[in-house]
Design a protein around this motif. Structure first.
Motif, PDB file in Angstrom:
ATOM      1  N   HIS B 207      40.476  47.440  33.203  1.00 26.81           N
ATOM      2  CA  HIS B 207      40.758  46.203  32.479  1.00 26.81           C
ATOM      3  C   HIS B 207      42.148  46.241  31.866  1.00 26.81           C
ATOM      4  CE1 HIS B 207      37.728  43.125  32.115  1.00 26.81           C
ATOM      5  NE2 HIS B 207      36.777  44.045  32.205  1.00 26.81           N
ATOM      6  N   GLU B 208      42.497  47.378  31.254  1.00 32.14           N
ATOM      7  CA  GLU B 208      43.777  47.488  30.550  1.00 32.14           C
ATOM      8  C   GLU B 208      44.961  47.516  31.498  1.00 32.14           C
ATOM      9  OE1 GLU B 208      44.588  50.278  27.384  1.00 32.14           O
ATOM     10  OE2 GLU B 208      42.424  50.377  26.967  1.00 32.14           O
ATOM     11  N   PHE B 209      44.771  48.172  32.634  1.00 33.25           N
ATOM     12  CA  PHE B 209      45.898  48.423  33.531  1.00 33.25           C
ATOM     13  C   PHE B 209      46.159  47.283  34.509  1.00 33.25           C
ATOM     14  CE2 PHE B 209      46.581  49.612  37.981  1.00 33.25           C
ATOM     15  CZ  PHE B 209      47.919  49.961  37.929  1.00 33.25           C
ATOM     16  N   ALA B 210      45.098  46.736  35.087  1.00 40.28           N
ATOM     17  CA  ALA B 210      45.262  45.976  36.325  1.00 40.28           C
ATOM     18  C   ALA B 210      45.394  44.476  36.105  1.00 40.28           C
ATOM     19  CB  ALA B 210      44.076  46.250  37.242  1.00 40.28           C
ATOM     20  N   ASP B 211      46.150  43.836  37.025  1.00 42.10           N
ATOM     21  CA  ASP B 211      46.048  42.385  37.093  1.00 42.10           C
ATOM     22  C   ASP B 211      45.125  41.978  38.236  1.00 42.10           C
ATOM     23  OD1 ASP B 211      47.641  42.642  39.402  1.00 42.10           O
ATOM     24  OD2 ASP B 211      49.485  42.337  38.257  1.00 42.10           O
ATOM     25  N   THR B 212      44.831  42.957  39.113  1.00 38.96           N
ATOM     26  CA  THR B 212      43.924  42.698  40.223  1.00 38.96           C
ATOM     27  C   THR B 212      42.981  43.899  40.372  1.00 38.96           C
ATOM     28  OG1 THR B 212      45.763  41.606  41.326  1.00 38.96           O
ATOM     29  CG2 THR B 212      43.800  42.015  42.652  1.00 38.96           C
ATOM     30  N   VAL B 213      41.725  43.631  40.673  1.00 38.00           N
ATOM     31  CA  VAL B 213      40.760  44.713  40.854  1.00 38.00           C
ATOM     32  C   VAL B 213      40.106  44.559  42.215  1.00 38.00           C
ATOM     33  CG1 VAL B 213      38.534  45.609  40.086  1.00 38.00           C
ATOM     34  CG2 VAL B 213      40.293  45.056  38.401  1.00 38.00           C
ATOM     35  N   CYS B 214      39.955  45.696  42.885  1.00 42.09           N
ATOM     36  CA  CYS B 214      39.240  45.696  44.161  1.00 42.09           C
ATOM     37  C   CYS B 214      38.032  46.607  43.991  1.00 42.09           C
ATOM     38  CB  CYS B 214      40.171  46.212  45.258  1.00 42.09           C
ATOM     39  SG  CYS B 214      39.399  46.290  46.866  1.00 42.09           S
ATOM     40  N   VAL B 215      36.834  46.058  44.129  1.00 44.24           N
ATOM     41  CA  VAL B 215      35.620  46.855  43.977  1.00 44.24           C
ATOM     42  C   VAL B 215      35.197  47.346  45.354  1.00 44.24           C
ATOM     43  CG1 VAL B 215      33.243  46.890  43.157  1.00 44.24           C
ATOM     44  CG2 VAL B 215      34.941  45.481  41.972  1.00 44.24           C
ATOM     45  N   LEU B 216      35.089  48.665  45.476  1.00 42.71           N
ATOM     46  CA  LEU B 216      34.789  49.283  46.768  1.00 42.71           C
ATOM     47  C   LEU B 216      33.538  50.141  46.683  1.00 42.71           C
ATOM     48  CD1 LEU B 216      38.339  50.756  47.541  1.00 42.71           C
ATOM     49  CD2 LEU B 216      37.356  48.700  48.584  1.00 42.71           C
ATOM     50  N   ASN B 217      32.780  50.158  47.732  1.00 37.09           N
ATOM     51  CA  ASN B 217      31.773  51.194  47.956  1.00 37.09           C
ATOM     52  C   ASN B 217      31.323  51.085  49.401  1.00 37.09           C
ATOM     53  OD1 ASN B 217      30.041  53.283  47.677  1.00 37.09           O
ATOM     54  ND2 ASN B 217      28.515  52.203  46.454  1.00 37.09           N
ATOM     55  N   GLY B 218      31.995  51.840  50.275  1.00 32.19           N
ATOM     56  CA  GLY B 218      31.692  51.746  51.702  1.00 32.19           C
ATOM     57  C   GLY B 218      32.351  50.532  52.344  1.00 32.19           C
ATOM     58  N   ARG B 219      32.448  49.452  51.568  1.00 36.49           N
ATOM     59  CA  ARG B 219      33.209  48.283  52.018  1.00 36.49           C
ATOM     60  C   ARG B 219      33.773  47.591  50.789  1.00 36.49           C
ATOM     61  NH1 ARG B 219      30.672  43.410  51.227  1.00 36.49           N
ATOM     62  NH2 ARG B 219      28.428  43.383  50.874  1.00 36.49           N
ATOM     63  N   GLN B 220      34.537  46.529  51.009  1.00 36.55           N
ATOM     64  CA  GLN B 220      35.114  45.808  49.883  1.00 36.55           C
ATOM     65  C   GLN B 220      34.084  44.808  49.342  1.00 36.55           C
ATOM     66  OE1 GLN B 220      39.206  44.477  50.428  1.00 36.55           O
ATOM     67  NE2 GLN B 220      38.673  42.507  49.538  1.00 36.55           N
ATOM     68  N   TRP B 221      33.739  44.964  48.070  1.00 38.64           N
ATOM     69  CA  TRP B 221      32.723  44.088  47.488  1.00 38.64           C
ATOM     70  C   TRP B 221      33.330  42.936  46.726  1.00 38.64           C
ATOM     71  CZ3 TRP B 221      27.381  44.567  48.040  1.00 38.64           C
ATOM     72  CH2 TRP B 221      26.950  45.706  48.748  1.00 38.64           C
ATOM     73  N   ALA B 222      34.485  43.121  46.142  1.00 43.42           N
ATOM     74  CA  ALA B 222      35.106  42.032  45.390  1.00 43.42           C
ATOM     75  C   ALA B 222      36.593  42.288  45.254  1.00 43.42           C
ATOM     76  CB  ALA B 222      34.476  41.912  44.006  1.00 43.42           C
ATOM     77  N   LEU B 223      37.375  41.221  45.171  1.00 48.95           N
ATOM     78  CA  LEU B 223      38.813  41.331  44.959  1.00 48.95           C
ATOM     79  C   LEU B 223      39.260  40.163  44.094  1.00 48.95           C
ATOM     80  CD1 LEU B 223      41.545  42.749  45.832  1.00 48.95           C
ATOM     81  CD2 LEU B 223      41.681  41.009  47.605  1.00 48.95           C
ATOM     82  N   GLY B 224      39.947  40.461  43.010  1.00 47.78           N
ATOM     83  CA  GLY B 224      40.420  39.372  42.157  1.00 47.78           C
ATOM     84  C   GLY B 224      40.784  39.873  40.780  1.00 47.78           C
ATOM     85  N   PRO B 225      41.013  38.966  39.836  1.00 51.22           N
ATOM     86  CA  PRO B 225      41.362  39.380  38.479  1.00 51.22           C
ATOM     87  C   PRO B 225      40.211  40.169  37.847  1.00 51.22           C
ATOM     88  CG  PRO B 225      41.660  37.014  38.790  1.00 51.22           C
ATOM     89  CD  PRO B 225      40.962  37.509  39.987  1.00 51.22           C
ATOM     90  N   PRO B 226      40.513  41.069  36.903  1.00 49.76           N
ATOM     91  CA  PRO B 226      39.472  41.909  36.311  1.00 49.76           C
ATOM     92  C   PRO B 226      38.293  41.098  35.772  1.00 49.76           C
ATOM     93  CG  PRO B 226      41.626  42.602  35.521  1.00 49.76           C
ATOM     94  CD  PRO B 226      41.849  41.377  36.352  1.00 49.76           C
ATOM     95  N   GLY B 227      38.589  39.998  35.092  1.00 46.90           N
ATOM     96  CA  GLY B 227      37.521  39.207  34.488  1.00 46.90           C
ATOM     97  C   GLY B 227      36.538  38.674  35.515  1.00 46.90           C
ATOM     98  N   ALA B 228      37.048  38.405  36.726  1.00 47.97           N
ATOM     99  CA  ALA B 228      36.195  37.807  37.743  1.00 47.97           C
ATOM    100  C   ALA B 228      35.479  38.852  38.603  1.00 47.97           C
ATOM    101  CB  ALA B 228      37.029  36.889  38.629  1.00 47.97           C
TER     102      ALA B 228
END
Lengths: 295, 256
Positions: B207-228
């Protein structure tokens, strides 16, 4: 204390060992840092059949060629094994090592002068070093130090942080081959003087001992070289004194190696002291974040 | 793909699958980062975060899809990419000083055997200064704390002046002082146009570092701003465990 070395064969023995000290100091630092002690041991054993074949084919002068071919071949094979991940399995190295060594023994046992030949291949003949051998050792020493000078920076990086070095664009396999070839060349240079067994000591003990005195790689190399020269002088002197003054046969190369090991043992308490002091300086163990997830 | 657009992108991955020996550990990753963007890779251990980072470095093969760094293939972009490995992957007994480690960041520029020049030594000193390690140039790397070692490795990456910086779990086992030093330098780098990609499993730091977050586990689950992306719902699905909402709106996971 200097007089015995005015005898030509003693002077040549010392000169040969000083040349070997110049290369073994720096190379042992890399063997130590890369934890290649066992791999170096393997190279000394696999060079053995090369030495025997070279001797059978070309006499004393054939030894270097045979050792060189076997040494380079081993360097390539060990690099490939390392790439395949088989080197972490000590068994694979041990199988190669013992198989090659056995081949050497089988070959040498076909000769009538079996025992004396075997002894000189295993333990070398430091007191019968010829001027020509010294020149050959000097040429190999220049080659080895040249390769080290060119590769040292990349080798240090690769040794400390393989992933970081690869990410920076250094070819890890190429660097591993380079170091294995350097080790093989040292074995080739040393094999006639100190034999295939004792050369391991020159590749492992100097840096291990120097590490007790300093944490800088360049200083370790210098201290390592210095220790070998001291051990060479002391060992040759001791074996001379033992045989001339007391009539006791003390093999020169063994005396040199024993002194080297003695230096290591004497420095051990220093190393322990040093590491205790360093641990006192280490900051308290780092915090683990309470938000950290353990998956 | 349009070549001009690819050159504008600092990092572009299109439906990328990465893995070892032909077996993918991570599939369908699609990223498009502009210079200065700060991306956090989030996922449990074994999610493929480190593997993705290594494939962007060109060390692990891209099995499917395409990946370009500043318009080039990863293995042709190495001089532009900085890498901060996990500290515990390194041998702490190795006889080397902090200054020598940072100098390694200059090795590609210096070449194989040319001596170091004033410009290299200045770059090393500046990098150490920025991370608050000016007094530690001659300190043995092994006697530094975990956080200081991590700062040394970041200084090494900075000394190479990269345009894309990849950090593998830079906050693992790091004290608060080091954590703050690292975060503030990363913000400065981002503001100066360096693209940043870091893997972490610390959601607060993401949350503190990123303007974009990519959630991964075996594949990409989400990509976007931390809040979303760092929502209880997404994380529960990606982690396959339970997620609970904290009072400040941040999410933290507990083991099932």
């Amino acid at each position: 204390m200097i007089e015995p070395f005015t005898v030509p064969f003693m002077g040549r023995a010392l000169a040969e060992l000083v040349l070997l000290a110049l290369v073994c100091g720096p190379v042992s630092v890399f063997v130590f840092a890369r934890r290649l002690a066992f791999v170096s041991d393997a190279v000394t054993h696999t060079v053995f059949p090369g030495v025997v074949i070279g001797f059978l084919a070309g006499g004393i002068e054939g030894i270097v060629v045979g050792a060189l071919v076997a040494g380079i071949a081993t360097a390539v094979v060990l690099t490939l094994l390392g790439r395949a991940g088989a080197l972490s399995d000590d068994a694979a190295t041990a199988v190669v090592l013992t198989a090659m060594f056995s081949i050497g023994v089988v070959l040498v046992s076909r000769r009538s002068s079996y025992t004396s030949d075997l002894t000189s291949f295993l333990f070398g003949r430091i007191l019968t070093v010829t001027p020509r051998q010294i020149v050959e050792t000097a040429v190999l020493a220049v080659l080895i130090l040249g390769l080290l000078l060119v590769g040292a920076r990349a080798l240090v990086f690769r040794t400390f942080d393989p992933a970081g070095a690869a990410a920076a664009g250094f070819r890890i396999a190429g660097l591993d081959l380079l170091l294995n070839i350097i080790v093989a060349l040292v074995v080739v240079a040393a094999v006639r003087a100190v034999g295939t067994i004792l050369v391991v000591a020159l590749l492992i003990v100097p840096a291990a001992a120097a590490r007790m005195l300093t944490t800088r790689l360049s200083q370790m190399a210098l201290v390592g070289t210095g220790l070998i020269i001291l051990a060479a002088y002391g060992g040759l002197l001791a074996s001379w004194t033992a045989s001339v003054d007391y009539g006791i046969a003390l093999t020169s190369a063994s005396a040199v190696v024993l002194l080297l090991v003695l230096a290591y043992l004497l420095l051990l308490p220093l190393g322990a002291l040093r590491s205790r002091r360093n641990h006192g300086r280490t900051a308290p163990h780092a915090r683990r974040s309470p938000h950290e997830l353990v998956g | 793909m349009n070549d001009a657009a690819a050159a504008d992108a600092a990092l572009r991955c299109t439906e990328v699958s990465v893995g070892y020996h032909g077996t993918p550990v991570l599939t369908n990753v699609t990223l498009d980062l502009v210079p200065g963007q700060r991306l956090a890779l989030i996922g449990p251990n074994g999610a493929g975060k480190s593997t993705l980072i290594k494939s962007i470095l060109g060390l692990v093969p891209v099995l499917a899809g395409t990946c370009t760094v500043l318009g080039r293939t990863p293995s042709h972009a190495r001089t532009l990419i900085g890498y901060v490995p996990q500290t515990d992957s390194l041998d702490a007994d190795f006889p080397v000083t902090a200054g020598q480690v940072v100098m390694m960041g200059r090795y590609r520029r210096i070449g194989w055997w040319r001596p170091t020049r004033g410009v290299d030594r200045r770059a090393v000193q500046e990098a150490l200064d920025r991370l608050g390690l000016a007094d530690h140039a001659r300190t043995h790397f092994g006697v530094l704390s975990g956080g200081q070692r991590q700062r040394v490795l970041l200084a090494r990456a900075i000394a190479a002046e990269p345009r894309l910086l990849l950090l593998d779990e830079p906050f693992n086992g790091v004290d608060l002082v080091s954590q703050d030093a690292i975060l503030s330098v990363l913000r400065e780098l981002g503001a100066a146009g360096t693209t940043l990609v870091l893997s972490t499993h610390d959601l607060t730091l993401a949350h503190e570092f990123a303007d974009t977050v990519c959630v991964l586990n075996g594949r990409q689950w989400a990509l976007g701003p931390p809040g979303a992306t760092l929502t209880a719902d997404t994380l529960r699905r990606a982690y396959g465990g339970h997620a609970i909402e904290l009072r400040d709106g941040r999410t933290v996971l507990v083991e099932p």
